[in-house]
Design an enzyme around this catalytic site. Structure first.
Site, PDB file in Angstrom:
ATOM      1  N   MET A   1       0.828  -1.202   0.000  1.00 27.46           N
ATOM      2  CA  MET A   1       0.000   0.000   0.000  1.00 27.46           C
ATOM      3  C   MET A   1       0.863   1.254   0.000  1.00 27.46           C
ATOM      4  O   MET A   1       0.648   2.192  -0.768  1.00 27.46           O
ATOM      5  CB  MET A   1      -0.919   0.002   1.231  1.00 27.46           C
ATOM      6  CG  MET A   1      -1.896  -1.141   1.317  1.00 27.46           C
ATOM      7  SD  MET A   1      -3.330  -0.950   0.241  1.00 27.46           S
ATOM      8  CE  MET A   1      -4.272   0.293   1.123  1.00 27.46           C
TER       9      MET A   1
ATOM     10  N   LYS B   1     -11.732   2.349  11.954  1.00 24.45           N
ATOM     11  CA  LYS B   1     -11.173   1.317  11.080  1.00 24.45           C
ATOM     12  C   LYS B   1     -11.397  -0.080  11.659  1.00 24.45           C
ATOM     13  O   LYS B   1     -11.801  -1.007  10.939  1.00 24.45           O
ATOM     14  CB  LYS B   1      -9.673   1.557  10.872  1.00 24.45           C
ATOM     15  CG  LYS B   1      -8.974   0.494  10.009  1.00 24.45           C
ATOM     16  CD  LYS B   1      -9.532   0.416   8.605  1.00 24.45           C
ATOM     17  CE  LYS B   1      -8.915  -0.707   7.775  1.00 24.45           C
ATOM     18  NZ  LYS B   1      -7.508  -0.479   7.404  1.00 24.45           N
TER      19      LYS B   1
ATOM     20  N   ARG C   1     -10.718   0.441   1.686  1.00 26.34           N
ATOM     21  CA  ARG C   1     -10.510  -0.027   0.313  1.00 26.34           C
ATOM     22  C   ARG C   1      -9.205  -0.808   0.223  1.00 26.34           C
ATOM     23  O   ARG C   1      -8.675  -1.239   1.250  1.00 26.34           O
ATOM     24  CB  ARG C   1     -10.621   1.134  -0.689  1.00 26.34           C
ATOM     25  CG  ARG C   1     -11.990   1.837  -0.590  1.00 26.34           C
ATOM     26  CD  ARG C   1     -12.106   3.092  -1.433  1.00 26.34           C
ATOM     27  NE  ARG C   1     -13.416   3.715  -1.238  1.00 26.34           N
ATOM     28  CZ  ARG C   1     -13.718   4.965  -1.560  1.00 26.34           C
ATOM     29  NH1 ARG C   1     -12.793   5.739  -2.105  1.00 26.34           N
ATOM     30  NH2 ARG C   1     -14.916   5.444  -1.325  1.00 26.34           N
TER      31      ARG C   1
END
Length: 292
Positions: A12, A171, A123
């Site tokens: 990421m 989260k 995502r």
């Protein structure tokens, strides 16, 4: 433009750092992987020999690391990068870690006059590549606004989650739902196939009901979130249908661990006299138990 340090150039992080570079910012990066460092430089970034060196002079320091212990070690040490962070700078931790770790890290940074935003992402790596992540930001609103131009290089939806630590809490709460739904989805599709259903047809049907559309966008806004528990679909009927599914699973040898746990919750609701209420009353019941 703003000088940014980016620590953690994994699957990421490498794309996120590249998007910040493409946004016109100088990004000094560090990762323990030599290949990741080479890729960061190829993407237009600057390499640093260590995390403690990467943060020198940076106004914004971003961490994207696998676990909270690593974030704590990198930032607070020993040796800790915080010793080289300028007073008044902002650390944005975008890792997914325990909220208590987030709170501890914030306290440690505050002792050095360093501000912090917890901003984990929603995502996947696909959206990391395209700069279209959902970013859940926890911190002072003024701090979030200050770093918004950098956050917008990485995400197309920046949500202020309501104060320090709330991004981390959001989260984990989000991931609770997605990870459990993943197991439930597997159970449901396996049972469908075991009973002879065409899988694609089952997906098509469920995509048009609360099963696929989700309770948060269908049943909850219409009922329990309006404090209306008059039944659109009674708990008694929901448990009856759940019992049929569990019986089918037993006959076909399909394990339904989540369904069996859910049956216990529905039974609790019936025992509490909620059988004739809307099935979304499960939420009302759980809130009552938490408050008491």
């Amino acid at each position: 433009m703003t000088d940014v340090a980016f620590i953690g150039l994994g699957a990421m992080g490498i794309a996120m750092a590249r998007n910040i570079v493409e946004g016109g910012h100088t990004v000094v990066g560090f990762d323990t992987s030599e290949a990741a460092m080479e890729q960061h430089v190829a993407n237009g970034g600057v390499s640093a020999p260590s995390a403690t060196e990467a943060v020198r002079g940076a106004k914004i320091i971003i961490t994207m690391l696998p676990i909270g212990a690593v974030v704590q070690t990198v930032l607070l040490g020993p040796p800790g990068a915080v010793e080289n962070i300028d007073a008044g700078a902002i650390v944005i931790d975008m890792s997914t870690i325990h909220p208590s770790e987030t709170d501890d890290i914030r306290d440690g940074l505050k002792a050095h006059d360093v501000r912090m935003i917890d901003a984990p992402v929603g995502r996947t790596s696909v959206q990391a590549e395209t700069g279209t992540l959902l970013i859940m930001a926890g911190g002072d609103s003024a701090d979030i606004e200050e770093v918004r131009p950098v956050l917008e290089c990485m995400g197309d939806l920046i949500i202020d989650c309501g104060g320090p630590g709330m991004g981390s809490r959001m989260k984990i709460t989000n991931n609770l739902m997605t990870t459990v739904l993943n197991v439930l989805t597997a159970e449901v599709l396996t049972l469908g196939e075991a009973t002879g259903l065409d899988r694609d047809l089952a997906i098509e049907v469920m995509s048009g009901t609360a099963a696929g559309l989700g309770h948060m966008s269908t049943t909850y806004p219409a009922k329990v979130l309006k404090d209306d528990l008059t039944p659109a679909f009674m708990i008694d009927l929901a448990r009856k249908d759940l019992g049929i599914a569990i019986e089918m699973a037993e006959k076909t040898g399909v394990p339904l661990a989540l369904a069996e746990n859910a049956d216990t919750v529905y039974a609790d609701a019936q025992s509490a006299g909620r059988g004739a209420e809307d099935w979304t009353a499960i939420y009302a019941m759980m809130r009552e138990k938490q408050i008491s």
